[in-house]
Design a protein around this motif. Structure first.
Motif, PDB file in Angstrom:
ATOM      1  N   GLN A  64      37.277  40.205  50.059  1.00  0.00           N
ATOM      2  CA  GLN A  64      38.510  39.999  50.865  1.00  0.00           C
ATOM      3  C   GLN A  64      39.551  41.055  50.346  1.00  0.00           C
ATOM      4  N   HIS A  65      39.628  41.205  49.086  1.00  0.00           N
ATOM      5  CA  HIS A  65      40.482  41.875  48.263  1.00  0.00           C
ATOM      6  C   HIS A  65      40.172  42.071  46.746  1.00  0.00           C
ATOM      7  N   MET A  66      40.589  43.005  46.046  1.00  0.00           N
ATOM      8  CA  MET A  66      40.428  43.142  44.744  1.00  0.00           C
ATOM      9  C   MET A  66      41.691  43.712  44.090  1.00  0.00           C
ATOM     10  N   ASP A  67      41.860  43.609  42.743  1.00  0.00           N
ATOM     11  CA  ASP A  67      43.070  44.407  42.017  1.00  0.00           C
ATOM     12  C   ASP A  67      42.386  45.193  41.061  1.00  0.00           C
ATOM     13  N   PRO A  68      43.264  46.265  40.779  1.00  0.00           N
ATOM     14  CA  PRO A  68      42.848  47.329  39.807  1.00  0.00           C
ATOM     15  C   PRO A  68      42.918  47.161  38.471  1.00  0.00           C
ATOM     16  N   LEU A  69      42.219  46.045  38.044  1.00  0.00           N
ATOM     17  CA  LEU A  69      42.298  45.787  36.360  1.00  0.00           C
ATOM     18  C   LEU A  69      40.864  45.989  35.787  1.00  0.00           C
ATOM     19  N   SER A  70      40.826  45.662  34.481  1.00  0.00           N
ATOM     20  CA  SER A  70      39.521  45.872  33.768  1.00  0.00           C
ATOM     21  C   SER A  70      39.557  44.587  32.926  1.00  0.00           C
ATOM     22  N   LEU A  79      39.178  40.194  39.676  1.00  0.00           N
ATOM     23  CA  LEU A  79      38.701  41.169  38.812  1.00  0.00           C
ATOM     24  C   LEU A  79      37.539  42.064  39.445  1.00  0.00           C
ATOM     25  N   PRO A  80      37.545  43.385  39.615  1.00  0.00           N
ATOM     26  CA  PRO A  80      36.507  44.000  40.419  1.00  0.00           C
ATOM     27  C   PRO A  80      34.814  43.583  39.849  1.00  0.00           C
ATOM     28  N   GLU A  81      34.985  43.874  38.562  1.00  0.00           N
ATOM     29  CA  GLU A  81      33.698  43.614  37.851  1.00  0.00           C
ATOM     30  C   GLU A  81      33.061  42.307  38.287  1.00  0.00           C
TER      31      GLU A  81
END
Length: 229
Positions: A64-70, A79-81
């Motif tokens: 539904q969503h993700m943030d631009p972080l590593s 966390l996208p990963e």
């Protein structure tokens, strides 16, 4: 990046469903995707993504969503990963219920591209859609905020104008129109007027038989596809 078949359909339960009930509808969507040969996305709460991915084969499991972080610091963020690791193949961004500032949206689309995650980016006006088109999303959802959940679809003129102007900027962007989709007829009309795909939340969630309503809509995608080819 996976090539997305068109016309496609997105079943978006938002937070109406979770756990076993969400999984059951995802399995139904999976069966319909195979039966009718329609590219079908299915969104779910983060905690349900892994189980849905493990129990389906044909749907595109969507966050539904993700943030631009590593990986590292980022308490409480998505966390996208971690989404990639549990099988999410796509993500919604900039929905009216989780809108993003432009600089954050730019970073998040870039991150999704790095991870080969399909982006479904929302715009609530023609002006916003044209601005976002320049960022290169995979799917651009043109959905006037005031029509979400109303059962009132965008006008055919709006569908035609937004689709045409977005394609003029980047013809590779798939344009989705989904405001107020309540039944198969809405799905059919939206696609025959030029949309690459559509989807629904309340139209399915408020139905007495959610799976039956979902099947009706996917059948309408097939009908529309035959009409436009």
């Amino acid at each position: 990046m996976k090539e997305i078949g068109t016309p496609f359909f997105i079943c978006n339960p938002k937070s109406y469903l979770y756990g076993e009930e969400c999984l059951d509808l995802a399995k139904a969507a999976d069966d319909f995707a195979e039966k009718y040969g329609v590219e079908t996305f299915f969104t779910a709460p983060y905690a349900d993504l892994a189980k849905i991915n493990d129990n389906t084969e044909n749907i595109i499991v969507t966050a539904q969503h993700m943030d631009p972080l590593s990986p590292g610091r980022g308490m409480g963020h998505v966390l996208p990963e971690s989404l990639k690791a549990v099988g999410a193949k796509a993500v919604f961004l900039n929905h009216a219920e989780q809108s993003l500032k432009l600089n954050t949206l730019v970073k998040t689309i870039k991150k999704a591209k790095e991870l080969d995650i399909i982006t479904v980016v929302c715009a609530d006006s023609l002006e916003e859609a044209l601005a976002i088109a320049k960022l290169g999303p995979d799917i651009l959802l043109c959905e006037p905020t005031e029509l979400i959940g109303t059962g009132q679809t965008s006008s055919f003129d709006y569908i035609i104008e937004t689709t045409t102007k977005i394609k003029e900027i980047d013809e590779s962007i798939l344009v989705m129109q989904a405001s107020g989709i309540s039944n198969g007829e809405d799905v059919y009309n939206t696609i025959v007027h030029g949309a690459d795909g559509t989807g629904a939340t309340s139209g399915i969630m408020e139905a007495p038989d959610k799976a039956k309503k979902l099947e009706e809509m996917i059948q309408a995608v097939v009908k529309a596809e035959k009409e436009i080819k």
